[in-house]
Write a protein that holds these residues in place. Structure first.
Motif, short mmCIF file in Angstrom:
data_model
loop_
_atom_site.label_atom_id
_atom_site.label_comp_id
_atom_site.label_asym_id
_atom_site.label_seq_id
_atom_site.Cartn_x
_atom_site.Cartn_y
_atom_site.Cartn_z
N GLN A 44 -1.38 -8.98 11.64
CA GLN A 44 -0.13 -8.29 11.32
C GLN A 44 -0.25 -7.52 10.01
N ARG A 45 -0.93 -8.10 9.01
CA ARG A 45 -1.12 -7.38 7.75
C ARG A 45 -1.90 -6.09 7.97
N PHE A 46 -2.88 -6.15 8.86
CA PHE A 46 -3.67 -4.95 9.16
C PHE A 46 -2.78 -3.88 9.77
N LEU A 47 -1.93 -4.27 10.73
CA LEU A 47 -1.00 -3.30 11.33
C LEU A 47 -0.05 -2.74 10.28
N ASP A 48 0.42 -3.59 9.39
CA ASP A 48 1.34 -3.15 8.34
C ASP A 48 0.69 -2.14 7.40
N SER A 49 -0.65 -2.21 7.29
CA SER A 49 -1.36 -1.32 6.36
C SER A 49 -1.58 0.08 6.92
N LEU A 50 -1.30 0.28 8.20
CA LEU A 50 -1.52 1.59 8.81
C LEU A 50 -0.48 2.59 8.28
N ARG A 51 -0.85 3.86 8.32
CA ARG A 51 0.03 4.90 7.80
C ARG A 51 1.22 5.16 8.71
N PRO A 55 3.85 4.36 12.29
CA PRO A 55 4.97 3.45 12.53
C PRO A 55 4.67 2.32 13.51
N ILE A 56 3.40 2.09 13.88
CA ILE A 56 3.11 1.12 14.93
C ILE A 56 3.69 -0.25 14.62
N ALA A 57 3.47 -0.73 13.40
CA ALA A 57 3.96 -2.08 13.05
C ALA A 57 5.48 -2.16 13.21
#
Length: 432
Positions: A245-252, A254-256
């Motif tokens: 989840q942290r990896f998804l949150d780090s994306l630029r 809106p996926i997370a």
């Protein structure tokens, strides 16, 4: 005449389908024990992750199995226009537009199961092929853990884990060392429930050397989302739920946030064997008669680009135009296979070069290619016509030469004068 195909994956099944048109007996030998229903299997470790069936590959499969596309949609796959994917590149959201190209969005197990049901060749599962049988300078069958299977033609479609170079070495035939490009990409995938109205495909692309993280979310059968987090240059997503989840949150992009209402259904599964590799079988001295190779056994691509199944489908069609399987004929066939994979290899391996650890400074041709592709990144954000042309090449409908015509040069020149930082579109908001 009898043909034996090693491997019951997509490459082997499509080869077997075409071989049934010219061989009296076609047998597929598969190492895994197969199920009648769509299930993940050990022989396809990448099967738990997003698979891309490019438009060209879908067209070939529909031609080989008329009605397959509708059959898969009825089973839960999705059909969309290839130009309407939501894609965030390093400079912003690409200028999505309709292209008229039908893109089938489907999980690997569902696709493979439906293709296997359509193949009329005999498929034998739970068979361990251990080597090749030779009669002089000709392969006349395969050796298995239980004995021997004779053949007039042996097709190696056993994939990335193929033992063909080792088997040939045992007969004194030395295959040249393969070309390899390792972007050190790894990814992790979880399945989620699909919130109402979620896009069929949304992706955030990687780009060396600055954007090492990305991801793709794809709607699959069962009203589920397949969420794959990707990291290049060794920056791999974790498998534990919190790290994922942290990896998804780090994306630029809106996926997370778009997954906030989605419920996880599975653990995260990892895959990091993503190096691209191709063997020059067509240049192997003493190549025997009665033996050819297709699919990942010849040229395996970084799965991030989704090229493998389509290149395998294109190679399968070569059997329709090839009747000579003598030593010379098999070498000629391998030349055709190499040519079929060439464009895809150039596009993906050049894109991955920026992640290669300890790579030499690129030569003038590769530097020019890299410069040109950066201009494309700018244009794809602003110009629907440029994006439309790009989609046709990426999906192997058009040759890469289509990216080099004067009309394209003029359009790129227009955007090459623009400051990419000012031309960037912001990653948010939710692009539904």
């Amino acid at each position: 005449m009898k043909a034996v195909v090693i491997g019951g994956g997509i490459a082997g099944l499509l080869a077997a389908r075409v071989l049934t048109e010219s061989f009296d007996d076609v047998v597929v030998l598969e190492r895994d024990k197969l199920s009648d229903e769509p299930e993940y299997r050990a022989g396809v470790p990448q099967g738990r992750h997003v698979h891309g069936l490019l438009v060209r590959g879908g067209e070939i499969m529909e031609g080989l199995f008329p009605g397959l596309r509708d059959e898969l949609v009825e089973a839960g796959a999705h059909l969309m226009d290839a130009g309407e994917m939501r894609i965030l590149n390093p400079l912003g959201w690409v200028a999505s537009t309709r292209t008229g190209l039908p893109l089938l969005v489907v999980s690997r197990p569902l696709l493979e199961t439906h293709v296997r049901r359509r193949v009329t060749a005999k498929i034998v599962d739970d068979v361990q092929v251990t080597g090749l049988s030779f009669r002089g300078s000709t392969v006349d069958g395969v050796l298995t853990a239980d004995g021997r299977v004779d053949a007039d033609l042996v097709v190696d479609a056993s994939g990335r884990s193929s033992k063909l170079p080792k088997w040939l070495a045992g007969a004194g035939i030395v295959v040249p060392e393969p070309d390899e490009v390792d972007s050190r990409t790894g990814y992790a995938t979880r399945l989620y429930t699909a919130p109402e109205g979620f896009p069929v495909v949304i992706a955030e692309s990687l780009a060396s050397p600055d954007v090492s993280r990305g991801g793709i979310v794809m709607r699959i059968e069962g009203d589920r989302l397949m969420v794959t987090a990707q990291g290049a240059g060794g920056d791999h997503p974790p498998r534990d739920p919190e790290g994922f989840q942290r990896f998804l949150d780090s994306l630029r992009g809106p996926i997370a946030g778009m997954l906030a209402e989605a419920e996880p259904l599975t653990p995260a599964y990892l895959f990091a064997r993503t190096a691209s590799r191709r063997f020059a079988f067509e240049r192997t001295p003493g190549w025997p008669g009665g033996l050819v190779a297709v699919g990942d056994a010849v040229c395996v691509f970084n799965p991030v680009y989704g090229q493998g199944m389509t290149v395998a489908a294109m190679a399968a069609l070569l059997f329709r135009r090839h009747e000579d399987f003598s030593a010379k004929g098999c070498r000629d066939f391998q030349r055709k296979v190499a040519k079929t994979a060439q464009s895809a290899w150039v596009l993906s391996s050049n894109a991955d070069q920026g992640w290669v650890e300890g790579a030499h400074a690129p030569g003038p041709i590769k530097r020019a290619f890299g410069w040109y592709m950066k201009k494309w990144q700018v244009a794809l954000v602003h110009d629907q016509d440029v994006f439309r042309r790009f989609v046709r090449v990426v999906h192997m409908v058009d040759s890469p030469a289509a990216l080099m015509n004067p009309v394209v040069f003029r359009r790129l020149a227009k955007y090459s004068r623009r400051d990419p930082r000012r031309g960037r579109r912001r990653a948010g908001p939710n692009p539904r």
